[in-house]
Design an enzyme around this catalytic site. Structure first.
Site, short mmCIF file in Angstrom:
data_model
loop_
_atom_site.label_atom_id
_atom_site.label_comp_id
_atom_site.label_asym_id
_atom_site.label_seq_id
_atom_site.Cartn_x
_atom_site.Cartn_y
_atom_site.Cartn_z
N SER A 151 0.04 -1.00 16.97
CA SER A 151 0.09 -1.96 17.86
C SER A 151 1.48 -2.04 18.63
CB SER A 151 0.46 -3.53 17.02
OG SER A 151 0.90 -4.64 17.67
N TYR A 164 4.00 -8.54 10.48
CA TYR A 164 3.26 -7.80 11.18
C TYR A 164 3.77 -6.47 11.87
CZ TYR A 164 -0.85 -6.69 14.36
OH TYR A 164 -1.82 -6.19 15.26
N LYS A 168 2.83 -2.58 11.28
CA LYS A 168 2.36 -1.84 12.66
C LYS A 168 3.46 -0.64 12.90
CE LYS A 168 -1.71 -3.52 12.88
NZ LYS A 168 -2.95 -2.76 12.59
#
Length: 288
Positions: A151, A164, A168
């Site tokens: 990401s 998150y 990533k």
């Protein structure tokens, strides 16, 4: 099939495609596209109607497909997935480690269990998959790819969902190391690649509450077409634009982010009030 797609090594070798997080979104779009190219596809996702429906849709379209309920946080599930794939379709040519969750556990000093649950899927799911499949992929001598879904948030790490971002960022570092090791392994014909989607309309969009594609978003199918073109060129970083953010903008944001430690700016200075004007001027400049 375009010349670019003909350059994809697994298509020439005819190995199976294994995709985690394959019941929806980018994973399902990839499964449909690879099946349409004539490759056998194994769908791995949580057990349920979505996985069954994905398998049915690909089979009805003429694809060779098998669905295997899989919890990517469990190494034993990935080992079972590997064994079932080999028994159904033989060697693996594409391993797409795509399963992910965006569930936000909140700030950095709270909800340790929720942080752990997110990391177990987003990072450990990639590691578990690579460790289960890669030894046999290398040993086979076949050409192939490992594709990990990262990401942009793992590069620019914006405020809002630090768990998150951490997961990533870990996927990025892990996949970079994997590719370095693969290219330095004698006789190895496997390469690793980092898929970096832009704003993409999937089941995770808006926490799953958005039912119509926003104008700024790409579809999952667009991401996969871009991914195939990038693989055909041999790109490691598959940095996808979208309908709102150009590659030039992405590159400048990433360049600014790496400038924080180099120039000893505050972390996440892009969002720091004392640096907003300088960031805006940097983005408006002609050079990257």
């Amino acid at each position: 099939m375009s010349q670019t797609f003909q350059n994809l090594l697994p298509i020439a070798d005819g190995g199976a495609v294994v995709i985690t997080g394959a019941a929806s979104g980018i994973g399902l779009a990839a499964a449909r596209r690879f099946a349409a190219l004539g490759l056998p596809v194994v769908l791995a996702d949580q057990s349920g109607e979505k996985l069954r429906a994905a398998e049915t849709s690909i089979r009805e379209a003429g694809g060779r497909v098998a669905a295997v309920p899989t919890d990517v946080s469990k190494p034993s599930d990935l080992e079972r997935l590997r064994d079932l794939t080999h028994s159904h379709f033989g060697d693996v040519g594409v391993l797409m480690l795509n399963a992910g969750t965006g569930a936000n556990p909140g700030v950095t000093w709270q909800n340790q269990d929720a942080w752990r649950a997110l990391m177990e899927v987003n990072f450990w799911g990639v590691l578990n998959g690579a460790q289960a499949f890669l030894p046999a992929m290398i040993e086979s001598g076949r050409a192939g790819y490992v594709i990990a879904t990262g990401s942009k948030q793992g590069i620019t790490t914006p405020p809002g969902n630090p768990a998150y971002n951490v997961s990533k960022a870990a996927v990025k570092a892990y996949t970079e190391a994997m590719q370095h090791e693969l290219r330095n392994t004698a006789g190895c014909r496997i390469s690793a690649h980092l898929l970096i989607p832009g704003f993409t309309f999937t089941g995770m969009t808006g926490g799953g509450l958005v039912t119509q594609k926003p104008a700024a978003a790409w579809t999952a199918d667009q991401v996969i077409e871009f991914m195939l073109e990038s693989l055909g060129r041999g790109d490691f970083y598959i940095l996808c634009p979208d309908n709102d953010v150009s590659r030039e903008t992405d590159e400048k944001r990433m360049a600014w982010a790496i400038g924080d430690p180099i120039e000893n700016r505050p972390p996440l200075s892009r969002w720091h009030p004392d640096w907003q004007d300088r960031f805006a001027a940097f983005m408006a400049s002609q050079s990257n």
